[in-house]
Design a protein around this motif. Sequence first.
Motif, PDB file in Angstrom:
ATOM      1  N   SER A 109       0.827  -1.210   0.000  1.00  0.00           N
ATOM      2  CA  SER A 109       0.000   0.000   0.000  1.00  0.00           C
ATOM      3  C   SER A 109       0.861   1.260   0.000  1.00  0.00           C
ATOM      4  O   SER A 109       0.561   2.232  -0.701  1.00  0.00           O
ATOM      5  CB  SER A 109      -0.931   0.013   1.214  1.00  0.00           C
ATOM      6  OG  SER A 109      -1.892  -1.017   1.129  1.00  0.00           O
ATOM      7  N   LYS A 110       1.936   1.243   0.776  1.00  0.00           N
ATOM      8  CA  LYS A 110       2.802   2.421   0.863  1.00  0.00           C
ATOM      9  C   LYS A 110       3.759   2.527  -0.323  1.00  0.00           C
ATOM     10  O   LYS A 110       4.267   3.612  -0.634  1.00  0.00           O
ATOM     11  CB  LYS A 110       3.606   2.389   2.168  1.00  0.00           C
ATOM     12  CG  LYS A 110       4.380   3.680   2.414  1.00  0.00           C
ATOM     13  CD  LYS A 110       5.087   3.690   3.753  1.00  0.00           C
ATOM     14  CE  LYS A 110       5.860   4.990   3.945  1.00  0.00           C
ATOM     15  NZ  LYS A 110       6.601   5.017   5.223  1.00  0.00           N
ATOM     16  N   GLY A 111       3.997   1.409  -1.003  1.00  0.00           N
ATOM     17  CA  GLY A 111       4.916   1.428  -2.125  1.00  0.00           C
ATOM     18  C   GLY A 111       6.368   1.518  -1.724  1.00  0.00           C
ATOM     19  O   GLY A 111       7.198   2.055  -2.464  1.00  0.00           O
ATOM     20  N   CYS A 112       6.712   0.972  -0.548  1.00  0.00           N
ATOM     21  CA  CYS A 112       8.092   1.090  -0.056  1.00  0.00           C
ATOM     22  C   CYS A 112       8.942  -0.130  -0.383  1.00  0.00           C
ATOM     23  O   CYS A 112      10.075  -0.243   0.103  1.00  0.00           O
ATOM     24  CB  CYS A 112       8.094   1.369   1.447  1.00  0.00           C
ATOM     25  SG  CYS A 112       7.423   0.042   2.460  1.00  0.00           S
ATOM     26  N   ILE A 113       8.412  -1.061  -1.177  1.00  0.00           N
ATOM     27  CA  ILE A 113       9.188  -2.220  -1.614  1.00  0.00           C
ATOM     28  C   ILE A 113       9.026  -2.374  -3.124  1.00  0.00           C
ATOM     29  O   ILE A 113       8.088  -1.834  -3.729  1.00  0.00           O
ATOM     30  CB  ILE A 113       8.747  -3.522  -0.903  1.00  0.00           C
ATOM     31  CG1 ILE A 113       7.270  -3.814  -1.163  1.00  0.00           C
ATOM     32  CG2 ILE A 113       9.043  -3.459   0.587  1.00  0.00           C
ATOM     33  CD1 ILE A 113       6.801  -5.165  -0.647  1.00  0.00           C
ATOM     34  N   ASP A 114       9.937  -3.129  -3.718  1.00  0.00           N
ATOM     35  CA  ASP A 114       9.875  -3.431  -5.143  1.00  0.00           C
ATOM     36  C   ASP A 114       8.800  -4.495  -5.367  1.00  0.00           C
ATOM     37  O   ASP A 114       8.948  -5.636  -4.914  1.00  0.00           O
ATOM     38  CB  ASP A 114      11.243  -3.936  -5.605  1.00  0.00           C
ATOM     39  CG  ASP A 114      11.304  -4.198  -7.106  1.00  0.00           C
ATOM     40  OD1 ASP A 114      10.243  -4.268  -7.753  1.00  0.00           O
ATOM     41  OD2 ASP A 114      12.425  -4.342  -7.624  1.00  0.00           O
ATOM     42  N   LEU A 115       7.742  -4.132  -6.057  1.00  0.00           N
ATOM     43  CA  LEU A 115       6.605  -5.045  -6.237  1.00  0.00           C
ATOM     44  C   LEU A 115       6.917  -6.204  -7.177  1.00  0.00           C
ATOM     45  O   LEU A 115       6.139  -7.162  -7.255  1.00  0.00           O
ATOM     46  CB  LEU A 115       5.394  -4.266  -6.753  1.00  0.00           C
ATOM     47  CG  LEU A 115       4.876  -3.147  -5.849  1.00  0.00           C
ATOM     48  CD1 LEU A 115       3.634  -2.511  -6.436  1.00  0.00           C
ATOM     49  CD2 LEU A 115       4.590  -3.658  -4.442  1.00  0.00           C
ATOM     50  N   ASP A 116       8.018  -6.126  -7.884  1.00  0.00           N
ATOM     51  CA  ASP A 116       8.386  -7.200  -8.806  1.00  0.00           C
ATOM     52  C   ASP A 116       9.467  -8.111  -8.238  1.00  0.00           C
ATOM     53  O   ASP A 116      10.011  -8.952  -8.948  1.00  0.00           O
ATOM     54  CB  ASP A 116       8.875  -6.595 -10.133  1.00  0.00           C
ATOM     55  CG  ASP A 116       7.782  -5.808 -10.833  1.00  0.00           C
ATOM     56  OD1 ASP A 116       6.647  -6.326 -10.915  1.00  0.00           O
ATOM     57  OD2 ASP A 116       8.051  -4.674 -11.272  1.00  0.00           O
ATOM     58  N   ASP A 117       9.742  -7.964  -6.944  1.00  0.00           N
ATOM     59  CA  ASP A 117      10.782  -8.767  -6.316  1.00  0.00           C
ATOM     60  C   ASP A 117      10.352  -9.163  -4.910  1.00  0.00           C
ATOM     61  O   ASP A 117      10.908  -8.712  -3.908  1.00  0.00           O
ATOM     62  CB  ASP A 117      12.105  -7.989  -6.285  1.00  0.00           C
ATOM     63  CG  ASP A 117      13.298  -8.854  -5.871  1.00  0.00           C
ATOM     64  OD1 ASP A 117      13.120 -10.079  -5.763  1.00  0.00           O
ATOM     65  OD2 ASP A 117      14.385  -8.298  -5.651  1.00  0.00           O
ATOM     66  N   ILE A 118       9.319 -10.005  -4.836  1.00  0.00           N
ATOM     67  CA  ILE A 118       8.777 -10.478  -3.558  1.00  0.00           C
ATOM     68  C   ILE A 118       8.804 -12.008  -3.556  1.00  0.00           C
ATOM     69  O   ILE A 118       8.262 -12.650  -4.454  1.00  0.00           O
ATOM     70  CB  ILE A 118       7.332  -9.998  -3.324  1.00  0.00           C
ATOM     71  CG1 ILE A 118       7.259  -8.463  -3.334  1.00  0.00           C
ATOM     72  CG2 ILE A 118       6.789 -10.550  -2.001  1.00  0.00           C
ATOM     73  CD1 ILE A 118       5.843  -7.919  -3.312  1.00  0.00           C
ATOM     74  N   LEU A 119       9.427 -12.567  -2.543  1.00  0.00           N
ATOM     75  CA  LEU A 119       9.521 -14.021  -2.410  1.00  0.00           C
ATOM     76  C   LEU A 119       9.001 -14.439  -1.039  1.00  0.00           C
ATOM     77  O   LEU A 119       9.454 -13.922  -0.014  1.00  0.00           O
ATOM     78  CB  LEU A 119      10.978 -14.467  -2.568  1.00  0.00           C
ATOM     79  CG  LEU A 119      11.303 -15.935  -2.270  1.00  0.00           C
ATOM     80  CD1 LEU A 119      10.570 -16.855  -3.220  1.00  0.00           C
ATOM     81  CD2 LEU A 119      12.811 -16.169  -2.334  1.00  0.00           C
ATOM     82  N   ILE A 120       8.044 -15.365  -1.023  1.00  0.00           N
ATOM     83  CA  ILE A 120       7.474 -15.884   0.216  1.00  0.00           C
ATOM     84  C   ILE A 120       7.868 -17.350   0.368  1.00  0.00           C
ATOM     85  O   ILE A 120       7.490 -18.196  -0.453  1.00  0.00           O
ATOM     86  CB  ILE A 120       5.933 -15.760   0.237  1.00  0.00           C
ATOM     87  CG1 ILE A 120       5.498 -14.315   0.003  1.00  0.00           C
ATOM     88  CG2 ILE A 120       5.378 -16.284   1.564  1.00  0.00           C
ATOM     89  CD1 ILE A 120       3.984 -14.159  -0.161  1.00  0.00           C
ATOM     90  N   ASP A 121       8.639 -17.648   1.404  1.00  0.00           N
ATOM     91  CA  ASP A 121       9.032 -19.021   1.739  1.00  0.00           C
ATOM     92  C   ASP A 121       8.290 -19.375   3.019  1.00  0.00           C
ATOM     93  O   ASP A 121       8.524 -18.767   4.067  1.00  0.00           O
ATOM     94  CB  ASP A 121      10.544 -19.089   1.943  1.00  0.00           C
ATOM     95  CG  ASP A 121      11.025 -20.493   2.259  1.00  0.00           C
ATOM     96  OD1 ASP A 121      10.705 -21.001   3.354  1.00  0.00           O
ATOM     97  OD2 ASP A 121      11.730 -21.071   1.431  1.00  0.00           O
ATOM     98  N   LEU A 122       7.379 -20.348   2.948  1.00  0.00           N
ATOM     99  CA  LEU A 122       6.452 -20.575   4.054  1.00  0.00           C
ATOM    100  C   LEU A 122       6.532 -22.003   4.567  1.00  0.00           C
ATOM    101  O   LEU A 122       6.619 -22.952   3.775  1.00  0.00           O
ATOM    102  CB  LEU A 122       5.031 -20.240   3.578  1.00  0.00           C
ATOM    103  CG  LEU A 122       3.898 -20.327   4.586  1.00  0.00           C
ATOM    104  CD1 LEU A 122       2.897 -19.189   4.385  1.00  0.00           C
ATOM    105  CD2 LEU A 122       3.160 -21.673   4.462  1.00  0.00           C
ATOM    106  N   LYS A 123       6.496 -22.134   5.898  1.00  0.00           N
ATOM    107  CA  LYS A 123       6.456 -23.439   6.559  1.00  0.00           C
ATOM    108  C   LYS A 123       5.125 -23.580   7.285  1.00  0.00           C
ATOM    109  O   LYS A 123       4.704 -22.664   7.992  1.00  0.00           O
ATOM    110  CB  LYS A 123       7.581 -23.572   7.582  1.00  0.00           C
ATOM    111  CG  LYS A 123       8.952 -23.950   7.036  1.00  0.00           C
ATOM    112  CD  LYS A 123       9.495 -23.026   6.042  1.00  0.00           C
ATOM    113  CE  LYS A 123      10.963 -23.361   5.710  1.00  0.00           C
ATOM    114  NZ  LYS A 123      11.594 -22.245   4.988  1.00  0.00           N
TER     115      LYS A 123
END
Length: 342
Positions: free
Chosen positions: A163-177
């Motif tokens: 929402s704030k736009g403070c991260i690169d939206l094309d470089d998000i990785l979720i590693d979930l356990k």
Amino acid sequence: MTAKVAILGASGYTGAELVRLLATHQGIEIAALSADRKAGMAMADVFPFLRHLDLPKLQKIDEIDFSGIDLCFCALPHATTQQVVAALPRTLKIVDLSADFRLRDPAEYERWYGQPHTAIDLQKEAVYGLTEFYRDEIRAARLVAGTGCNAATGQYALRPLISKGCIDLDDILIDLKAGVSGAGRSLKENLLHAELSGGTHSYSAGGKHRHLGEFDQEFSALAGRPVRVRFTPHLLPMNRGILATVYVRGNPAEVHETLATAYRDEVFLKVLPFGALPSTRDIAGSNFCHIGVIGDRVPGHATVIAVLDNLTKGSSGQAIQNANLMLGLPETEGLMLAPVFP
């Protein structure tokens, strides 16, 4: 005034979790419980840990008199719920814990779940049940669609940042356990103790996991353009809990401040001091979600770690939180139990 509720699918893990939490709820009474194969049985025989409670016997759904029911929790399998909900009285408030109404686009539902939706009119009516972000809509809703537990964990870590736009939206990785109870109570060979204990494995990898449909829907709506995260879940030999490690490109201090500010007034969402990391052992059996942020040795990158209990905050606790809003009750009622430790 006490609201009367029915729990459909009470013989599963999420159904039992609803009963456990509602047992101390001051504004809700369990008036009916349903099961399919276990219809006619006492809940104490299905779940001995609930034998201290005075509960209705399990019934078939068509045996329940809904005339005196204010709200119905549907803890039924995917694809079953849409047919059941379509046959329920239109005056009945419903909180659905399945995936049947989470995706707004019928084409997206068919894509991720492999079959056409059979209750499209209800799908259009449903409100997405991530409580902290849809409160006003949930209060006014008749039908609320609970989120996927993995989807909830990832969203708590990422929504304010997108929402704030403070991260690169094309470089998000979720590693979930995730703990094994997230797979449900039905017998499955790969979930046998000898098959699961002593190791771990990824599943639905390579962009195949159904909760990606929720990530696509919610993150793209926030950003105003398509956002496609990379997501790989892993099954751990533990009963409860989810830990999502989310890698983003952004200033670590800003990432932490954005999350801390967004969740400052949220009872159930706790952002830890910068550099502190959460553990699934700290939220077990509770409706709390803990979030930690650390920097990376590569400048301009941050790691966000979020933990919650998949059966509580990820499912049944979230469902009660939503039901409280729908019934005009305090949002936290029945949900302030401390986590179980050790």
